[in-house]
Design a protein around this motif. Structure first.
Motif, mmCIF file in Angstrom:
data_model
loop_
_atom_site.group_PDB
_atom_site.id
_atom_site.type_symbol
_atom_site.label_atom_id
_atom_site.label_comp_id
_atom_site.label_asym_id
_atom_site.label_seq_id
_atom_site.Cartn_x
_atom_site.Cartn_y
_atom_site.Cartn_z
ATOM 1 N N UNK A 1 89.585 31.076 27.031
ATOM 2 C CA UNK A 1 89.540 31.080 25.571
ATOM 3 C C UNK A 1 89.029 32.428 25.097
ATOM 4 N N UNK A 2 89.130 32.637 23.796
ATOM 5 C CA UNK A 2 88.408 33.739 23.168
ATOM 6 C C UNK A 2 87.036 33.201 22.781
ATOM 7 N N UNK A 3 86.004 33.889 23.210
ATOM 8 C CA UNK A 3 84.634 33.454 22.955
ATOM 9 C C UNK A 3 84.047 34.290 21.821
ATOM 10 N N UNK A 4 83.445 33.598 20.870
ATOM 11 C CA UNK A 4 82.885 34.234 19.693
ATOM 12 C C UNK A 4 81.382 34.012 19.622
ATOM 13 N N UNK A 5 80.677 35.064 19.354
ATOM 14 C CA UNK A 5 79.252 34.986 19.080
ATOM 15 C C UNK A 5 79.057 34.648 17.605
ATOM 16 N N UNK A 6 78.025 33.872 17.301
ATOM 17 C CA UNK A 6 77.771 33.471 15.920
ATOM 18 C C UNK A 6 76.276 33.493 15.632
ATOM 19 N N UNK A 7 75.937 33.758 14.387
ATOM 20 C CA UNK A 7 74.534 33.786 13.973
ATOM 21 C C UNK A 7 74.401 33.181 12.585
ATOM 22 N N UNK A 8 73.359 32.404 12.395
ATOM 23 C CA UNK A 8 73.113 31.815 11.079
ATOM 24 C C UNK A 8 71.635 31.455 10.976
ATOM 25 N N UNK B 1 80.907 30.078 20.392
ATOM 26 C CA UNK B 1 82.024 29.177 20.185
ATOM 27 C C UNK B 1 83.210 29.732 20.959
ATOM 28 N N UNK B 2 84.225 28.921 21.139
ATOM 29 C CA UNK B 2 85.436 29.419 21.786
ATOM 30 C C UNK B 2 86.661 28.779 21.161
ATOM 31 N N UNK B 3 87.759 29.505 21.267
ATOM 32 C CA UNK B 3 89.034 28.990 20.777
ATOM 33 C C UNK B 3 90.083 29.257 21.848
ATOM 34 N N UNK B 4 90.623 28.168 22.386
ATOM 35 C CA UNK B 4 91.701 28.276 23.357
ATOM 36 C C UNK B 4 93.036 28.294 22.614
ATOM 37 N N UNK B 5 94.082 28.830 23.226
ATOM 38 C CA UNK B 5 95.393 28.893 22.569
ATOM 39 C C UNK B 5 95.858 27.514 22.109
ATOM 40 N N UNK B 6 96.212 27.424 20.836
ATOM 41 C CA UNK B 6 96.723 26.168 20.316
ATOM 42 C C UNK B 6 95.683 25.120 20.022
ATOM 43 N N UNK B 7 94.413 25.482 20.150
ATOM 44 C CA UNK B 7 93.348 24.503 19.926
ATOM 45 C C UNK B 7 92.403 24.994 18.833
ATOM 46 N N UNK B 8 91.607 24.061 18.315
ATOM 47 C CA UNK B 8 90.629 24.412 17.305
ATOM 48 C C UNK B 8 89.407 25.074 17.943
ATOM 49 N N UNK B 9 88.659 25.766 17.109
ATOM 50 C CA UNK B 9 87.421 26.367 17.569
ATOM 51 C C UNK B 9 86.459 25.278 18.058
ATOM 52 N N UNK B 10 85.787 25.570 19.161
ATOM 53 C CA UNK B 10 84.919 24.582 19.809
ATOM 54 C C UNK B 10 83.528 25.153 19.999
ATOM 55 N N UNK B 11 82.523 24.378 19.685
ATOM 56 C CA UNK B 11 81.144 24.769 19.945
ATOM 57 C C UNK B 11 80.901 24.815 21.442
ATOM 58 N N UNK B 12 80.183 25.839 21.893
ATOM 59 C CA UNK B 12 79.857 25.965 23.311
ATOM 60 C C UNK B 12 78.358 25.799 23.540
ATOM 61 N N UNK B 13 77.558 26.627 22.855
ATOM 62 C CA UNK B 13 76.110 26.582 23.064
ATOM 63 C C UNK B 13 75.401 27.264 21.909
ATOM 64 N N UNK B 14 74.141 26.903 21.706
ATOM 65 C CA UNK B 14 73.328 27.567 20.682
ATOM 66 C C UNK B 14 71.889 27.634 21.158
ATOM 67 N N UNK C 1 87.798 37.973 25.194
ATOM 68 C CA UNK C 1 88.694 37.084 25.935
ATOM 69 C C UNK C 1 88.112 36.773 27.318
ATOM 70 N N UNK C 2 88.115 35.503 27.644
ATOM 71 C CA UNK C 2 87.766 35.041 28.990
ATOM 72 C C UNK C 2 88.975 34.291 29.540
ATOM 73 N N UNK C 3 89.467 34.748 30.679
ATOM 74 C CA UNK C 3 90.613 34.115 31.314
ATOM 75 C C UNK C 3 90.230 33.725 32.728
ATOM 76 N N UNK C 4 90.406 32.444 33.042
ATOM 77 C CA UNK C 4 90.061 31.926 34.359
ATOM 78 C C UNK C 4 91.337 31.447 35.034
ATOM 79 N N UNK C 5 91.678 32.074 36.136
ATOM 80 C CA UNK C 5 92.887 31.695 36.862
ATOM 81 C C UNK C 5 92.561 30.664 37.936
#
Length: 120
Positions: free
Chosen positions: A92-99, A37-50, A115-119
């Motif tokens: 965004x900040x990218x988070x690993x998740x497990x369930x 998942x990822x969370x960009x500044x000022x935004x909600x957490x977003x699913x990326x891939x599973x 943190x991943x920053x793309x200029x």
């Protein structure tokens, strides 16, 4: 499952690639769905891939489909996110998740984030 530790983030330019890794503790890694998942500044957490426990199926957000690839190595308790053709909006900040069942549920384990920053 225990602890999840991400690595591989950084600062890159648009069009570059990065590979994120997530290493899990525990002895039942292959029974867990893994995801990013990822969370960009000022935004909600977003699913990326599973990816499923045996690695046989994967899902992607439309915004990353065709650019990102999720994989796992159950022998090493590790999941990866290969990110190609990065865009500034991938910052965004990218988070690993497990369930065991559903990522994002109250039972989900989370990493600390990388943190991943793309200029441009």
């Amino acid at each position: 499952q225990g602890q999840l530790v991400e690595s591989g983030g950084g600062l890159v330019q648009a069009g570059d690639s990065l590979r994120l890794s997530c290493t899990a503790s525990g002895r039942t890694f292959n029974s867990y769905v893994m995801g990013w998942f990822r969370r960009a500044p000022g935004k909600e957490r977003q699913f990326v891939a599973s990816i499923s426990g045996n690695g046989g199926s994967a899902r992607y957000a439309l915004s990353v489909m065709g650019r990102f690839t999720i994989s796992r190595d159950n022998a090493k308790n590790t999941a990866h996110l290969q990110m190609n053709s990065l865009k500034p909006e991938d910052t965004a900040v990218y988070y690993c998740a497990a369930d065991r069942v559903a990522l994002g549920s109250p039972s989900t384990y989370w990493g600390q984030g990388t943190q991943v920053t793309v200029s441009s």
